[in-house]
Design a protein around this motif. Structure first.
Motif, PDB file in Angstrom:
ATOM      1  N   GLN A   1     -30.845  36.001 -18.358  1.00 40.90           N
ATOM      2  CA  GLN A   1     -31.263  34.912 -19.222  1.00 40.90           C
ATOM      3  C   GLN A   1     -32.119  35.396 -20.395  1.00 40.90           C
ATOM      4  O   GLN A   1     -32.216  34.723 -21.411  1.00 40.90           O
ATOM      5  CB  GLN A   1     -32.062  33.875 -18.413  1.00 40.90           C
ATOM      6  CG  GLN A   1     -31.353  33.364 -17.174  1.00 40.90           C
ATOM      7  CD  GLN A   1     -30.036  32.689 -17.492  1.00 40.90           C
ATOM      8  OE1 GLN A   1     -29.928  31.958 -18.467  1.00 40.90           O
ATOM      9  NE2 GLN A   1     -29.019  32.944 -16.676  1.00 40.90           N
ATOM     10  N   GLU A   2     -32.759  36.547 -20.224  1.00 35.33           N
ATOM     11  CA  GLU A   2     -33.651  37.053 -21.258  1.00 35.33           C
ATOM     12  C   GLU A   2     -33.338  38.513 -21.541  1.00 35.33           C
ATOM     13  O   GLU A   2     -32.711  39.201 -20.739  1.00 35.33           O
ATOM     14  CB  GLU A   2     -35.117  36.919 -20.811  1.00 35.33           C
ATOM     15  CG  GLU A   2     -35.531  35.494 -20.476  1.00 35.33           C
ATOM     16  CD  GLU A   2     -36.992  35.421 -20.062  1.00 35.33           C
ATOM     17  OE1 GLU A   2     -37.806  36.130 -20.670  1.00 35.33           O
ATOM     18  OE2 GLU A   2     -37.294  34.668 -19.123  1.00 35.33           O
ATOM     19  N   ASP A   3     -33.806  38.979 -22.686  1.00 31.90           N
ATOM     20  CA  ASP A   3     -33.560  40.360 -23.072  1.00 31.90           C
ATOM     21  C   ASP A   3     -34.645  41.262 -22.501  1.00 31.90           C
ATOM     22  O   ASP A   3     -35.384  41.935 -23.223  1.00 31.90           O
ATOM     23  CB  ASP A   3     -33.523  40.471 -24.605  1.00 31.90           C
ATOM     24  CG  ASP A   3     -32.990  41.825 -25.063  1.00 31.90           C
ATOM     25  OD1 ASP A   3     -32.307  42.486 -24.262  1.00 31.90           O
ATOM     26  OD2 ASP A   3     -33.275  42.218 -26.205  1.00 31.90           O
ATOM     27  N   ARG A   4     -34.751  41.265 -21.184  1.00 30.97           N
ATOM     28  CA  ARG A   4     -35.751  42.063 -20.485  1.00 30.97           C
ATOM     29  C   ARG A   4     -35.343  42.187 -19.026  1.00 30.97           C
ATOM     30  O   ARG A   4     -34.320  41.653 -18.614  1.00 30.97           O
ATOM     31  CB  ARG A   4     -37.138  41.446 -20.622  1.00 30.97           C
ATOM     32  CG  ARG A   4     -37.242  40.048 -20.039  1.00 30.97           C
ATOM     33  CD  ARG A   4     -38.616  39.450 -20.251  1.00 30.97           C
ATOM     34  NE  ARG A   4     -38.918  39.288 -21.675  1.00 30.97           N
ATOM     35  CZ  ARG A   4     -40.081  38.840 -22.126  1.00 30.97           C
ATOM     36  NH1 ARG A   4     -41.053  38.556 -21.280  1.00 30.97           N
ATOM     37  NH2 ARG A   4     -40.292  38.669 -23.406  1.00 30.97           N
ATOM     38  N   GLY A   5     -36.133  42.878 -18.220  1.00 28.64           N
ATOM     39  CA  GLY A   5     -35.772  43.024 -16.815  1.00 28.64           C
ATOM     40  C   GLY A   5     -36.857  43.714 -16.014  1.00 28.64           C
ATOM     41  O   GLY A   5     -37.964  43.973 -16.513  1.00 28.64           O
ATOM     42  N   ALA A   6     -36.554  44.015 -14.745  1.00 27.96           N
ATOM     43  CA  ALA A   6     -37.521  44.583 -13.813  1.00 27.96           C
ATOM     44  C   ALA A   6     -37.107  45.985 -13.400  1.00 27.96           C
ATOM     45  O   ALA A   6     -35.922  46.272 -13.228  1.00 27.96           O
ATOM     46  CB  ALA A   6     -37.646  43.692 -12.579  1.00 27.96           C
ATOM     47  N   VAL A   7     -38.114  46.832 -13.220  1.00 29.97           N
ATOM     48  CA  VAL A   7     -37.882  48.167 -12.677  1.00 29.97           C
ATOM     49  C   VAL A   7     -38.316  48.148 -11.214  1.00 29.97           C
ATOM     50  O   VAL A   7     -39.491  47.886 -10.914  1.00 29.97           O
ATOM     51  CB  VAL A   7     -38.664  49.234 -13.455  1.00 29.97           C
ATOM     52  CG1 VAL A   7     -38.327  50.629 -12.912  1.00 29.97           C
ATOM     53  CG2 VAL A   7     -38.347  49.168 -14.941  1.00 29.97           C
TER      54      VAL A   7
ATOM     55  N   LEU B   1     -45.811  43.514  -5.555  1.00 33.58           N
ATOM     56  CA  LEU B   1     -45.760  44.461  -4.442  1.00 33.58           C
ATOM     57  C   LEU B   1     -45.160  43.754  -3.240  1.00 33.58           C
ATOM     58  O   LEU B   1     -45.621  42.687  -2.845  1.00 33.58           O
ATOM     59  CB  LEU B   1     -47.166  44.980  -4.128  1.00 33.58           C
ATOM     60  CG  LEU B   1     -47.274  46.034  -3.014  1.00 33.58           C
ATOM     61  CD1 LEU B   1     -48.415  47.010  -3.326  1.00 33.58           C
ATOM     62  CD2 LEU B   1     -47.503  45.405  -1.638  1.00 33.58           C
ATOM     63  N   SER B   2     -44.129  44.365  -2.676  1.00 30.88           N
ATOM     64  CA  SER B   2     -43.453  43.796  -1.510  1.00 30.88           C
ATOM     65  C   SER B   2     -43.853  44.552  -0.254  1.00 30.88           C
ATOM     66  O   SER B   2     -43.807  45.782  -0.223  1.00 30.88           O
ATOM     67  CB  SER B   2     -41.933  43.869  -1.699  1.00 30.88           C
ATOM     68  OG  SER B   2     -41.263  43.393  -0.546  1.00 30.88           O
TER      69      SER B   2
ATOM     70  N   VAL C   1     -41.428  45.889  -9.845  1.00 30.12           N
ATOM     71  CA  VAL C   1     -41.407  45.395  -8.468  1.00 30.12           C
ATOM     72  C   VAL C   1     -41.419  46.605  -7.538  1.00 30.12           C
ATOM     73  O   VAL C   1     -40.564  47.481  -7.622  1.00 30.12           O
ATOM     74  CB  VAL C   1     -40.187  44.477  -8.195  1.00 30.12           C
ATOM     75  CG1 VAL C   1     -40.351  43.167  -8.929  1.00 30.12           C
ATOM     76  CG2 VAL C   1     -38.883  45.127  -8.592  1.00 30.12           C
ATOM     77  N   LEU C   2     -42.426  46.661  -6.693  1.00 31.98           N
ATOM     78  CA  LEU C   2     -42.509  47.732  -5.702  1.00 31.98           C
ATOM     79  C   LEU C   2     -41.698  47.311  -4.490  1.00 31.98           C
ATOM     80  O   LEU C   2     -42.224  46.903  -3.461  1.00 31.98           O
ATOM     81  CB  LEU C   2     -43.972  48.007  -5.349  1.00 31.98           C
ATOM     82  CG  LEU C   2     -44.743  48.752  -6.444  1.00 31.98           C
ATOM     83  CD1 LEU C   2     -46.215  48.422  -6.386  1.00 31.98           C
ATOM     84  CD2 LEU C   2     -44.514  50.252  -6.333  1.00 31.98           C
TER      85      LEU C   2
END
Length: 389
Positions: A128-134, A230-231, A194-195
């Motif tokens: 949905q957006e021009d970004r993301g998660a590592v 953190l997960s 995101v860990l």
């Protein structure tokens, strides 16, 4: 769990973690890795070679804001000092052993560290957006042996050091050219961490905390704690400390609502059962309607996906500022479970939503390259130290 017992358990967790320490930060040629050092440690290293504290501020900017790995490119530092630094220090990154891109744009890196061990990191773009998660790993392998998780079939090899943890994010930034340009623009593709990769972050807390404190430093990468999640599978004694010292978003891998089932599929539950886990969630500082705790729930067909399970989940988290991520099981070679049917997923989600909790069904990403949740695994093995003859 009393405060005294929690502190005692915390000490035991940290002692166990030390048994799987990362390798020394010094290279074979005697140079010292600067990535992963705290600000005071960086000041101390520079003082040892006769340099003043303000040099640490300069280096910090070049390393973490500009992403520079070459001392000769640090234009605010005179050439003689550049050469002096290069003789004594190094600014490294994990090496990319392999790299795969999914048909949905998810990108998986297999990073190789200096001792030859490997861990996987995944970049997940937001559609949905021009970004993301590592999605970053904290250990090589894992000690938890969760039955539905591919990583859990790989024995714990060792903890990752702070340099190796923050280095994953920095290497991903390298790959996407995400460091500030000479004109000053700051790209934003890699917007969150995101860990949730390989390992249990709270079983390597010291290194994870050091890495995240570097990431959050306002004069470097400057990622807000609200953009870090953190997960944990529920290392209760360390959850309090994480909340007090880091205050990042918390995600809890719940996956079952009864102790007998969770004992089976998340064996850590035998040590820290659901009641203690949820009590730690209620203590977690900063949790609110705007900063909800996320409960992760892998949907396993005819195992944990009944409507009765959904109603018990609602009862357990009642009163908590929470959301529930429903994760379709992502099969991996040799797995014994099957994903829940779409109809059952929807029934489960409706019950949770009707109780007032957001319960999105997470769309699997990167399945074709085994980059989806629970699919990460490497061939690294624990090196056995032979006794001296």
């Amino acid at each position: 769990m009393s405060a005294t017992l929690t502190e005692s358990e915390r000490d035991r967790v940290l002692a166990k973690s030390a048994l799987f320490s990362p390798p020394p930060v010094a290279l074979p040629d005697g140079r010292r890795e600067l990535v992963g050092l705290s600000r005071p440690e960086l000041i101390e290293e520079l003082a040892a070679i006769g340099e003043k504290a303000f040099r640490a501020k300069q280096l910090w900017h070049w390393i973490y804001h500009q992403g520079t790995t070459d001392f000769s490119a640090m234009s605010s530092i005179a050439r003689p000092l550049q050469e002096k630094l290069a003789q004594r220090f190094v600014i490294g990154r994990p090496g990319v052993a392999t790299e795969q891109t999914s048909i949905d744009g998810t990108r998986k890196f297999l990073f190789r560290f200096r001792d030859g061990q490997e861990a996987e990191t995944v970049y997940i773009p937001d559609r949905q957006e021009d970004r993301g998660a590592v999605c970053i790993s904290s250990q090589v392998g894992c000690t938890l042996s969760c039955k539905f998780c591919h990583t859990g079939t790989q024995k714990l090899v060792r903890n990752l050091g702070a340099a190796e943890i923050v280095g994953q994010f920095m290497a991903a930034r390298d790959a996407y050219a995400e460091w500030p340009s000479p004109r000053g623009e700051t790209p934003r593709l890699l917007s969150t961490i995101v860990l949730m990769g390989m390992g249990e972050p709270l079983y390597n807390y010291e290194n994870v905390a050091r890495a995240m404190q570097i990431v959050m430093d306002n004069e470097g990468i400057a990622l807000s704690r609200r953009r870090i999640t953190l997960s944990t599978s529920g290392v209760v004694p360390m959850m309090d400390r994480c909340g007090e010292e880091l205050g990042v978003n918390l995600a809890v891998s719940l996956h079952a609502v009864r102790d007998d089932l969770r004992d089976e599929i998340v064996p850590l539950n035998r040590k820290y059962p659901i009641k203690e886990l949820l009590a730690a969630c209620r203590r977690y500082p900063g949790s609110s309607n705007s900063r909800r705790i996320t409960f992760e729930y892998v949907m396993l067909r005819d195992v944990n996906d009944s409507e009765t399970d959904a109603r018990e989940l609602v009862r357990l988290i009642a009163g908590l500022p929470a959301k529930v991520n429903l994760i379709p099981f992502n099969p991996w070679p040799g797995s014994i479970y099957e994903p829940s049917t779409t109809a059952q997923l929807n029934k489960f989600a409706s019950i949770v939503m009707d109780a007032g909790f957001s319960s999105p069904v997470r769309t699997p990403r990167g399945q074709d390259i085994l980059a989806a949740c629970g699919q990460l695994r490497t061939e690294s093995e624990r090196v056995r130290v032979r006794p001296a003859a």
